[in-house]
Enzyme design. Structure first.
Site, short mmCIF file in Angstrom:
data_model
loop_
_atom_site.label_atom_id
_atom_site.label_comp_id
_atom_site.label_asym_id
_atom_site.label_seq_id
_atom_site.Cartn_x
_atom_site.Cartn_y
_atom_site.Cartn_z
N HIS A 209 -9.46 -4.71 2.26
CA HIS A 209 -10.88 -4.80 1.89
C HIS A 209 -11.50 -6.16 2.17
CE1 HIS A 209 -9.03 -6.61 -1.63
NE2 HIS A 209 -10.19 -7.18 -1.88
C1 UD1 Z 1 -14.66 -8.12 -4.67
C2 UD1 Z 1 -14.17 -9.58 -4.73
C3 UD1 Z 1 -12.77 -9.65 -4.18
C4 UD1 Z 1 -11.84 -8.66 -4.86
C5 UD1 Z 1 -12.45 -7.27 -4.72
C6 UD1 Z 1 -11.61 -6.20 -5.36
C7 UD1 Z 1 -15.90 -11.31 -4.42
C8 UD1 Z 1 -16.46 -12.28 -3.45
N1 UD1 Z 1 -14.99 -10.45 -3.90
O1 UD1 Z 1 -14.78 -7.78 -3.29
O2 UD1 Z 1 -12.25 -10.95 -4.40
O3 UD1 Z 1 -10.58 -8.69 -4.25
O4 UD1 Z 1 -13.73 -7.29 -5.33
O5 UD1 Z 1 -12.14 -4.95 -5.11
O6 UD1 Z 1 -16.25 -11.34 -5.58
N2 UD1 Z 1 -19.19 -1.34 -3.70
C9 UD1 Z 1 -19.29 -0.04 -4.15
N3 UD1 Z 1 -19.06 0.18 -5.48
C10 UD1 Z 1 -18.77 -0.81 -6.35
C11 UD1 Z 1 -18.68 -2.13 -5.87
C12 UD1 Z 1 -18.89 -2.37 -4.54
O7 UD1 Z 1 -19.57 0.88 -3.41
O8 UD1 Z 1 -18.56 -0.52 -7.54
C13 UD1 Z 1 -19.41 -1.60 -2.25
C14 UD1 Z 1 -20.81 -2.08 -1.96
O9 UD1 Z 1 -21.21 -1.54 -0.75
C15 UD1 Z 1 -20.67 -3.58 -1.84
C16 UD1 Z 1 -19.24 -3.70 -1.27
O10 UD1 Z 1 -18.52 -2.61 -1.82
O11 UD1 Z 1 -21.62 -4.16 -1.05
C17 UD1 Z 1 -18.57 -5.00 -1.62
O12 UD1 Z 1 -18.59 -5.22 -3.03
P1 UD1 Z 1 -18.51 -6.70 -3.63
O13 UD1 Z 1 -18.49 -6.68 -5.10
O14 UD1 Z 1 -19.54 -7.53 -2.95
O15 UD1 Z 1 -17.14 -7.28 -3.08
P2 UD1 Z 1 -15.71 -6.58 -2.84
O16 UD1 Z 1 -15.52 -6.42 -1.38
O17 UD1 Z 1 -15.51 -5.40 -3.72
#
Ligand code: UD1
Length: 361
Positions: A209
Site C-alpha cells: 500500500h
Molecule cells: C496510512 C498511513 C500509513 C499506514 C496505512 C495503513 C499516512 C501518511 N499513511 O496510509 O503509514 O501504513 O495508513 O493502512 O498516514 N481510503 C479508503 N478508506 C479509508 C481510508 C483510506 O478508501 O478508510 C483510501 C482513500 O482513497 C485515501 C487512500 O485510501 O485517499 C489513502 O488513505 P490515507 O489515510 O491517506 O493513507 P494510507 O495509504 O491508508
C-alpha cells in the site's frame, strides 16, 4: 491525571488497544487517571477501522473527528483544525500519539502549540528515507514531543543523536506485539481460506500500500507480474483501498488472488500459517518476526532494522530480480531462523503506563 489518546489509521488501533486496557486496569484499582480516546477519522471504512475496534475490545472513541481522506496537506490540515477544537474543549495533561501516520504528526503539533505535553509511543524509529510521508511524520513528531516510549535500543540511539536527553527516553517494548500475543489464540480463518482451499505452509501472502509501490501504475504492474510469475503457490492478497484502482486495471492473474482487506484476527491467522509474506508494511515486519514467518520487505529501507538483524525479515529494495530470488528462497524453505527482539514480550503497555503515571505525578 487526564490523558488524551489519539488514533487515526489502521495500525494505530493495535498499538493503542493494550494501552487502554492497562489504563483502565489502573483506573479501576484506584489510580486517579482519566483517559479520552480521540479517533481522527483518517481511516473510516468499516474494514479499516470499525472491525478493529470490535475485535480488539476497544471502547468506542469519545469522539470521531471525521477527518477523512485527501492530499497530505489537506488531510493533515483537517486533522489539526478538528483536533485543536476538541483539545480546547477537553483539557488534558498529556496527549499520547502512536506510530507514524498523518494523525500522529498533526495532533502532536496541535497539542504542543496548546502547551500540552506529548508522549510518542514508538518514537525514535527512522528509515532515513525522506520520500516516505511516514519518515517526515516521525521526524516532526520526535522533534517536538516530550516523552518517547521506544521499541528498540536503535530508536533510543536515534533520539539521542537528535539531542533528546536520556531522561525523556524510555525503552519499553512493542505494544503491537502486546496485541499480537493477547490475540493469537483467538485468530480464525478468513473466508478466502475455504474459497482457495488453503493449507498451512502452502501459500504466500502479499500486502502492498506504500505510494512508492502502488501509486505508479506501470511500476505496480511490473511488481505484480514478477510476483505472479515467480509464485509456485497461491498468493493471497488482501487489497488496501489505496491499491484497488491500479489492481483493477491488471486483470486476473495465475497465482495472485486478491481479496478484501481482512480483519485483524483473520489476517494474523493467515500470516501465522503462511509459507512467507511479501509486504511493504511496517507492522507486518514486526508481526512476522515474532511469529517466525519469512518476510520479504519490498522497500529500500526499514525503520525497524531489528526485524532484519534479529528477525525473519529481508529487505529487497526495488530490484525485481532480488524480489524473484527472495521468493525462490522462501518457497524452497531455505530462510533464516530469527529470534524475538528484546522486550517484544507482550508487556510493553504495562511498562509504558507505569512510567506515564510516574511522569504525571
Ligand atoms: C496510512 C498511513 C500509513 C499506514 C496505512 C495503513 C499516512 C501518511 N499513511 O496510509 O503509514 O501504513 O495508513 O493502512 O498516514 N481510503 C479508503 N478508506 C479509508 C481510508 C483510506 O478508501 O478508510 C483510501 C482513500 O482513497 C485515501 C487512500 O485510501 O485517499 C489513502 O488513505 P490515507 O489515510 O491517506 O493513507 P494510507 O495509504 O491508508
Amino acid at each position: 491525571m487526564k490523558i488524551t489518546l489519539v488514533a487515526g489509521a489502521r495500525p494505530n488501533f493495535m498499538k493503542i488497544a493494550p494501552l487502554i486496557r492497562t489504563l483502565e486496569k489502573e483506573r479501576q484499582s484506584g489510580v486517579p487517571i482519566e483517559y479520552r480516546l480521540v479517533h481522527t477519522g483518517q481511516h473510516y471504512d468499516d474494514k479499516l477501522s470499525k472491525i478493529f475496534f470490535e475485535q480488539l475490545n476497544l471502547p468506542d472513541p469519545h469522539v470521531n473527528l471525521g477527518a477523512g481522506s485527501g492530499t497530505q496537506a489537506e488531510q493533515t490540515a483537517r486533522i489539526m483544525t478538528l483536533f485543536e477544537k476538541d483539545l480546547g474543549q477537553h483539557s488534558s495533561d498529556l496527549v499520547v500519539v502512536v506510530g507514524d501516520v498523518n494523525s500522529t504528526m498533526a495532533c502532536t503539533i496541535v497539542a504542543k502549540k496548546m502547551l500540552v505535553k506529548v508522549a510518542h509511543v514508538e518514537g525514535g524509529i527512522r528509515s532515513f528515507d525522506m520520500t516516505m510521508p511516514e519518515e517526515i511524520n516521525r521526524m516532526v513528531t520526535d522533534a517536538i514531543a516530550d516523552y518517547f516510549f521506544t521499541t528498540s535500543r536503535v530508536a533510543n540511539d536515534n533520539l539521542r543523536k537528535a539531542g533528546i536527553p536520556d531522561d525523556r527516553i524510555f525503552f519499553t517494548g512493542n505494544t503491537m506485539i502486546d496485541t499480537l500475543n493477547a490475540n493469537i489464540d483467538k485468530t480464525f480463518a478468513p473466508a478466502v481460506w475455504q474459497e482457495l482451499q488453503l493449507k498451512p505452509s502452502q501459500y504466500l501472502v502479499l500486502t502492498l500500500h506504500r505510494p512508492s509501490n502502488v501509486d505508479d501504475a506501470a511500476q505496480f504492474a511490473r511488481v505484480m507480474k514478477t510476483i505472479d510469475d515467480h509464485a509456485k503457490m497461491n498468493v493471497v492478497f488482501p487489497v488496501h483501498p489505496r491499491t484497488r484502482k491500479n489492481l483493477e486495471n491488471l486483470g486476473s492473474m495465475k497465482h495472485v488472488k486478491p481479496c478484501e482487506p481482512l480483519s485483524y484476527l483473520e489476517f494474523i491467522y493467515l500470516l501465522k500459517h503462511a509459507k512467507g509474506i511479501m509486504t511493504d508494511s511496517g507492522g507486518v515486519q514486526e508481526e512476522t518476526t515474532v511469529l517466525g514467518v519469512p518476510c520479504v520487505t519490498m522497500r529500500l529501507s526499514t525503520e525497524r532494522p531489528e526485524t532484519v538483524t534479529w528477525g525473519t525479515n529481508k529487505i529487497v529494495g526495488d530490484q525485481l530480480d532480488d524480489l524473484a530470488k527472495a521468493m525462490e528462497e522462501m518457497q524452497t524453505g531455505s530462510w533464516k531462523k530469527g529470534t524475538i527482539p528484546e522486550l517484544w514480550d507482550g508487556h510493553a503497555a504495562e511498562r509504558i503506563v507505569k512510567q506515564m503515571i510516574k511522569l504525571l505525578q
